[in-house]
Design a protein around this motif. Structure first.
Motif, short mmCIF file in Angstrom:
data_model
loop_
_atom_site.label_atom_id
_atom_site.label_comp_id
_atom_site.label_asym_id
_atom_site.label_seq_id
_atom_site.Cartn_x
_atom_site.Cartn_y
_atom_site.Cartn_z
N LEU A 14 0.82 -1.22 0.00
CA LEU A 14 0.00 0.00 0.00
C LEU A 14 0.85 1.27 0.00
CD1 LEU A 14 -2.69 -1.11 2.63
CD2 LEU A 14 -2.85 -1.18 0.13
N HIS A 15 2.14 1.15 -0.27
CA HIS A 15 3.09 2.27 -0.31
C HIS A 15 3.35 2.89 1.06
CE1 HIS A 15 3.19 2.08 -4.67
NE2 HIS A 15 1.89 1.91 -4.60
N ILE A 16 3.10 2.10 2.11
CA ILE A 16 3.37 2.57 3.46
C ILE A 16 4.88 2.70 3.66
CG2 ILE A 16 3.19 1.96 5.91
CD1 ILE A 16 0.47 0.59 5.04
N GLY A 17 5.63 1.74 3.15
CA GLY A 17 7.09 1.81 3.27
C GLY A 17 7.65 3.08 2.66
N GLU A 18 7.10 3.48 1.53
CA GLU A 18 7.56 4.72 0.88
C GLU A 18 7.33 5.92 1.78
OE1 GLU A 18 6.81 7.30 -3.19
OE2 GLU A 18 5.96 5.30 -3.02
N LYS A 19 6.18 5.97 2.41
CA LYS A 19 5.89 7.09 3.33
C LYS A 19 6.84 7.06 4.53
CE LYS A 19 1.00 7.43 2.09
NZ LYS A 19 1.16 8.58 1.25
N LEU A 20 7.12 5.86 5.03
CA LEU A 20 8.05 5.74 6.16
C LEU A 20 9.45 6.18 5.76
CD1 LEU A 20 6.84 2.28 7.54
CD2 LEU A 20 6.54 4.51 8.65
N VAL A 21 9.91 5.77 4.58
CA VAL A 21 11.25 6.16 4.12
C VAL A 21 11.32 7.67 3.94
CG1 VAL A 21 12.87 6.03 2.19
CG2 VAL A 21 11.83 3.94 3.08
N GLN A 22 10.33 8.25 3.30
CA GLN A 22 10.35 9.71 3.08
C GLN A 22 10.41 10.45 4.42
OE1 GLN A 22 10.87 11.15 0.37
NE2 GLN A 22 10.06 9.93 -1.30
N ASP A 23 9.64 9.99 5.40
CA ASP A 23 9.66 10.64 6.71
C ASP A 23 11.01 10.45 7.38
OD1 ASP A 23 7.80 12.08 8.68
OD2 ASP A 23 8.71 10.52 9.92
N SER A 24 11.59 9.25 7.25
CA SER A 24 12.89 8.99 7.89
C SER A 24 13.99 9.87 7.29
CB SER A 24 13.27 7.51 7.80
OG SER A 24 13.64 7.13 6.49
N LEU A 25 13.90 10.15 6.01
CA LEU A 25 14.88 11.05 5.39
C LEU A 25 14.78 12.45 6.00
CD1 LEU A 25 14.55 9.91 1.67
CD2 LEU A 25 16.46 9.45 3.23
N GLN A 26 13.55 12.91 6.19
CA GLN A 26 13.35 14.24 6.79
C GLN A 26 13.79 14.24 8.26
OE1 GLN A 26 12.48 17.13 5.38
NE2 GLN A 26 12.77 18.10 7.37
N GLN A 27 13.39 13.22 8.99
CA GLN A 27 13.76 13.15 10.42
C GLN A 27 15.27 12.98 10.59
OE1 GLN A 27 11.95 13.90 13.00
NE2 GLN A 27 10.14 14.22 11.73
N GLY A 28 15.88 12.22 9.70
CA GLY A 28 17.33 12.07 9.76
C GLY A 28 18.03 13.41 9.66
N LYS A 29 17.57 14.21 8.72
CA LYS A 29 18.14 15.56 8.55
C LYS A 29 17.90 16.41 9.80
CE LYS A 29 18.01 19.44 5.34
NZ LYS A 29 17.42 19.98 4.11
N GLU A 30 16.67 16.36 10.33
CA GLU A 30 16.33 17.15 11.51
C GLU A 30 17.10 16.70 12.75
OE1 GLU A 30 12.11 17.52 12.13
OE2 GLU A 30 11.78 18.11 10.04
N HIS A 31 17.54 15.46 12.78
CA HIS A 31 18.28 14.94 13.93
C HIS A 31 19.79 14.95 13.71
CE1 HIS A 31 14.26 13.67 15.11
NE2 HIS A 31 14.75 13.70 16.34
N GLY A 32 20.24 15.67 12.69
CA GLY A 32 21.66 15.90 12.51
C GLY A 32 22.43 14.86 11.70
N PHE A 33 21.74 13.90 11.14
CA PHE A 33 22.44 12.93 10.29
C PHE A 33 22.68 13.55 8.92
CE2 PHE A 33 20.05 10.06 13.20
CZ PHE A 33 21.15 9.55 13.86
N ARG A 34 23.87 13.39 8.41
CA ARG A 34 24.20 13.94 7.10
C ARG A 34 23.98 12.91 6.00
NH1 ARG A 34 29.82 16.29 7.33
NH2 ARG A 34 29.22 17.05 5.30
N ILE A 35 23.95 11.65 6.38
CA ILE A 35 23.77 10.55 5.44
C ILE A 35 22.88 9.51 6.11
CG2 ILE A 35 24.94 8.65 4.24
CD1 ILE A 35 27.50 10.32 4.36
N LEU A 36 22.01 8.88 5.34
CA LEU A 36 21.30 7.71 5.84
C LEU A 36 21.81 6.52 5.04
CD1 LEU A 36 17.52 8.45 6.50
CD2 LEU A 36 19.15 7.34 8.00
N GLN A 37 22.36 5.56 5.75
CA GLN A 37 22.90 4.37 5.11
C GLN A 37 21.88 3.25 5.22
OE1 GLN A 37 26.92 3.31 6.11
NE2 GLN A 37 26.41 1.13 6.06
N PHE A 38 21.53 2.68 4.09
CA PHE A 38 20.61 1.56 4.06
C PHE A 38 21.45 0.32 3.79
CE2 PHE A 38 16.85 4.02 4.38
CZ PHE A 38 17.22 5.25 3.88
N ASN A 39 21.59 -0.52 4.79
CA ASN A 39 22.54 -1.62 4.73
C ASN A 39 22.16 -2.70 3.74
OD1 ASN A 39 24.13 -0.35 6.62
ND2 ASN A 39 23.16 -1.38 8.33
#
Length: 158
Positions: A92-117
């Motif tokens: 249902l594209h829930i994962g896409e919404k979660l990823v998009q939010d995590s990219l924004q939250q990562g930036k807001e929490h000071g991460f410069r890169i998000l590594q997807f293992n």
């Protein structure tokens, strides 16, 4: 169906734990073997830098992500996230919404890169997401089973 992603609250722990455990029990995407209960789930989710949940218009939790540093020290600017969507809500594209939010939250929490293992090769929805939203290349792991070395007790992929 309207799906929103927001920061988790303590009232979400039971649903989050159920979703997390479902993925762990499947034995494909997460390396954990032990299931969470409400106490260990509360501690686990509270220990993350940020946790987001996807909910529908009725308040039902459909998925979640955890965000935290991928490492310490000079590598602390690299974030890592894990995603879980309940099986009844996949596709249902829930994962896409979660990823998009995590990219924004990562930036807001000071991460410069998000590594997807890794993305498991049999997770077709995640593979599509990895190739379209994140980057044109991705590391796809073949489906695997965790085994335990009988001499050392350490887990390994089979």
């Amino acid at each position: 169906m309207k799906i929103t992603v927001r920061q988790y609250e303590n009232a979400d722990i039971k649903a989050m734990t159920r979703i997390w455990n479902e993925v762990v029990e499947e034995g494909v995407a997460f390396p954990q073997e032990e299931l969470l209960d409400e106490t260990t789930g509360k501690d686990f989710f509270a220990s993350q830098t940020y946790c987001g949940v996807a909910q529908d218009e009725n308040g039902t939790i459909l998925g979640l992500y955890i965000l935290h540093p991928n490492n310490i020290g000079r590598c602390g600017h690299i974030g890592n996230a894990s995603y879980a969507v309940r099986s009844a809500s996949r596709g249902l594209h829930i994962g896409e919404k979660l990823v998009q939010d995590s990219l924004q939250q990562g930036k807001e929490h000071g991460f410069r890169i998000l590594q997807f293992n890794a993305v498991v090769s049999t997770n077709l929805h995640a593979r599509h997401l990895s190739g379209s939203v994140l980057h044109p290349w991705a590391l796809f792991l073949p489906a695997f089973e965790w085994q335990t070395d009988i001499t050392t007790g350490f887990p390994f992929l089979d």
